[in-house]
Structures are given as C-alpha cells and as structure tokens.
Design an enzyme around this catalytic site. Structure first.
Site, PDB file in Angstrom:
ATOM      1  N   GLY A  95       0.791  -1.224   0.000  1.00 33.98           N
ATOM      2  CA  GLY A  95       0.000   0.000   0.000  1.00 33.98           C
ATOM      3  C   GLY A  95       0.820   1.268   0.000  1.00 33.98           C
ATOM      4  O   GLY A  95       0.273   2.358   0.183  1.00 33.98           O
ATOM      5  N   HIS A 102       8.240   6.868   5.351  1.00 27.10           N
ATOM      6  CA  HIS A 102       7.446   7.558   6.373  1.00 27.10           C
ATOM      7  C   HIS A 102       6.753   6.535   7.261  1.00 27.10           C
ATOM      8  O   HIS A 102       6.444   5.428   6.829  1.00 27.10           O
ATOM      9  CB  HIS A 102       6.404   8.490   5.739  1.00 27.10           C
ATOM     10  CG  HIS A 102       5.531   7.792   4.736  1.00 27.10           C
ATOM     11  ND1 HIS A 102       5.942   7.543   3.448  1.00 27.10           N
ATOM     12  CD2 HIS A 102       4.274   7.282   4.826  1.00 27.10           C
ATOM     13  CE1 HIS A 102       4.988   6.913   2.790  1.00 27.10           C
ATOM     14  NE2 HIS A 102       3.958   6.728   3.611  1.00 27.10           N
TER      15      HIS A 102
HETATM   16  P1  5GP Z   1       1.577   5.399   1.990  1.00 27.14           P
HETATM   17  O1  5GP Z   1       0.358   4.955   1.236  1.00 27.14           O
HETATM   18  O2  5GP Z   1       2.729   5.669   1.045  1.00 27.14           O
HETATM   19  O3  5GP Z   1       1.949   4.502   3.133  1.00 27.14           O
HETATM   20  O4  5GP Z   1       1.174   6.753   2.677  1.00 27.14           O
HETATM   21  C1  5GP Z   1       1.232   7.989   2.035  1.00 27.14           C
HETATM   22  C2  5GP Z   1       0.387   8.926   2.845  1.00 27.14           C
HETATM   23  O5  5GP Z   1       0.731  10.241   2.487  1.00 27.14           O
HETATM   24  C3  5GP Z   1      -1.108   8.757   2.612  1.00 27.14           C
HETATM   25  O6  5GP Z   1      -1.750   8.448   3.834  1.00 27.14           O
HETATM   26  C4  5GP Z   1      -1.535  10.113   2.046  1.00 27.14           C
HETATM   27  O7  5GP Z   1      -2.791  10.523   2.539  1.00 27.14           O
HETATM   28  C5  5GP Z   1      -0.424  11.032   2.505  1.00 27.14           C
HETATM   29  N1  5GP Z   1      -0.155  12.131   1.604  1.00 27.14           N
HETATM   30  C6  5GP Z   1       0.013  12.068   0.247  1.00 27.14           C
HETATM   31  N2  5GP Z   1       0.280  13.287  -0.245  1.00 27.14           N
HETATM   32  C7  5GP Z   1       0.292  14.138   0.815  1.00 27.14           C
HETATM   33  C8  5GP Z   1       0.510  15.541   0.926  1.00 27.14           C
HETATM   34  O8  5GP Z   1       0.748  16.260  -0.042  1.00 27.14           O
HETATM   35  N3  5GP Z   1       0.442  16.070   2.190  1.00 27.14           N
HETATM   36  C9  5GP Z   1       0.194  15.292   3.281  1.00 27.14           C
HETATM   37  N4  5GP Z   1       0.152  15.913   4.478  1.00 27.14           N
HETATM   38  N5  5GP Z   1      -0.017  13.970   3.211  1.00 27.14           N
HETATM   39  C10 5GP Z   1       0.020  13.402   1.979  1.00 27.14           C
END
Ligand code: 5GP
Ligand code: ZN
Length: 116
Positions: A95, A102
């Site tokens: 996911g 992060h």
């Molecule tokens: P992943 O799916 O990679 O584990 O999580 C990425 C997270 O980054 C997602 O929960 C998404 O909502 C968040 N996200 C994506 N783009 C941005 C952004 O521009 N600003 C912030 N604050 N969160 C973001």
C-alpha cells in the site's frame, strides 16, 4: 532533496505545511487523508525511497531509531486511551503510495487485526 518527491517538497517547506514536530533529522505533520481521528506522518528529512533503502544505508540506521522514537512521542501525545498504531507500508503491494520513507502514527479509534 529528490526531484518530484512530495515529501521532499514538504520537508523543504514548499507548501508551508505545519510541522507538529521537527528536529535536524525528522519532521512530523498531519496526513492529508486521515484514516483515524489522529493520523500523523513521521518523515526523515533525507530522502529514502522505502524501508529497505534506509536499512541498507549505514548512515541511516540512526535515523531509523529516531523515527521510531518520534513516532512514540507523537502516539503518546495523541492517545486519549487505548493506544495507537504505527505503520510502515513498504512497496506497492503493502500500500505504499509515496516513495519517501514515512511512518504512519494513528490513534483515536479501534484498529482491527489483521489489517486489510
Ligand atoms: P503510503 O500509502 O505511502 O503509506 O502513505 C502515504 C500517505 O501520504 C497517505 O496516507 C496520504 O494521505 C499522505 N499524503 C500524500 N500526499 C500528501 C501531501 O501532499 N500532504 C500530506 N500531508 N499527506 C500526503
Ligand atoms: Zn523525498
């Protein structure tokens, strides 16, 4: 800084994102699409695409420890009762959508196990 990385842009202050925590290595800010009443991201200032990228870099080992330490701080400050969940999605099947390492720190509701 890596080209076309939204978290590198956020770390660089390009969007004026409010940091809930920051030090020389790590920042934390609210997730744009929160999936829990409290949902923050804990992000290294340095760009690592994913967990294996950071784990194979000798200078990143200390940062990995620091990320968990900051995740605990953020989780402890968010919980009212019942705890919090810390998640790293590594790779598309898990996911991961933003390829800058992060940690998600989520609190404020029940979290099922196993996750979907
Ligand atoms: P992943 O799916 O990679 O584990 O999580 C990425 C997270 O980054 C997602 O929960 C998404 O909502 C968040 N996200 C994506 N783009 C941005 C952004 O521009 N600003 C912030 N604050 N969160 C973001
Ligand atoms: Zn980046």
């Amino acid at each position: 800084m890596t080209d076309a990385c939204v978290f590198c842009d956020i770390v660089a202050g390009k969007f004026g994102t409010k940091f809930l925590y920051e030090d020389e290595d790590v920042v934390s800010f609210a997730d744009l699409h929160a999936v829990a009443p409290s949902h923050v991201l804990v992000v290294p200032r340095e760009h690592f695409a994913d967990l294996p990228a950071a784990s194979t870099s000798s200078d990143a080992i200390g940062v990995l420890g620091k990320l968990l330490n900051v995740a605990a701080k953020m989780g402890e400050s968010a919980i009212k009762d019942g705890g919090y969940r810390v998640v790293i999605n590594s790779g598309p099947q898990a996911g991961q959508t933003v390829f800058h390492l992060h940690l998600h720190v989520m609190a404020g509701r029940h979290f099922a196990w196993p996750p979907g």
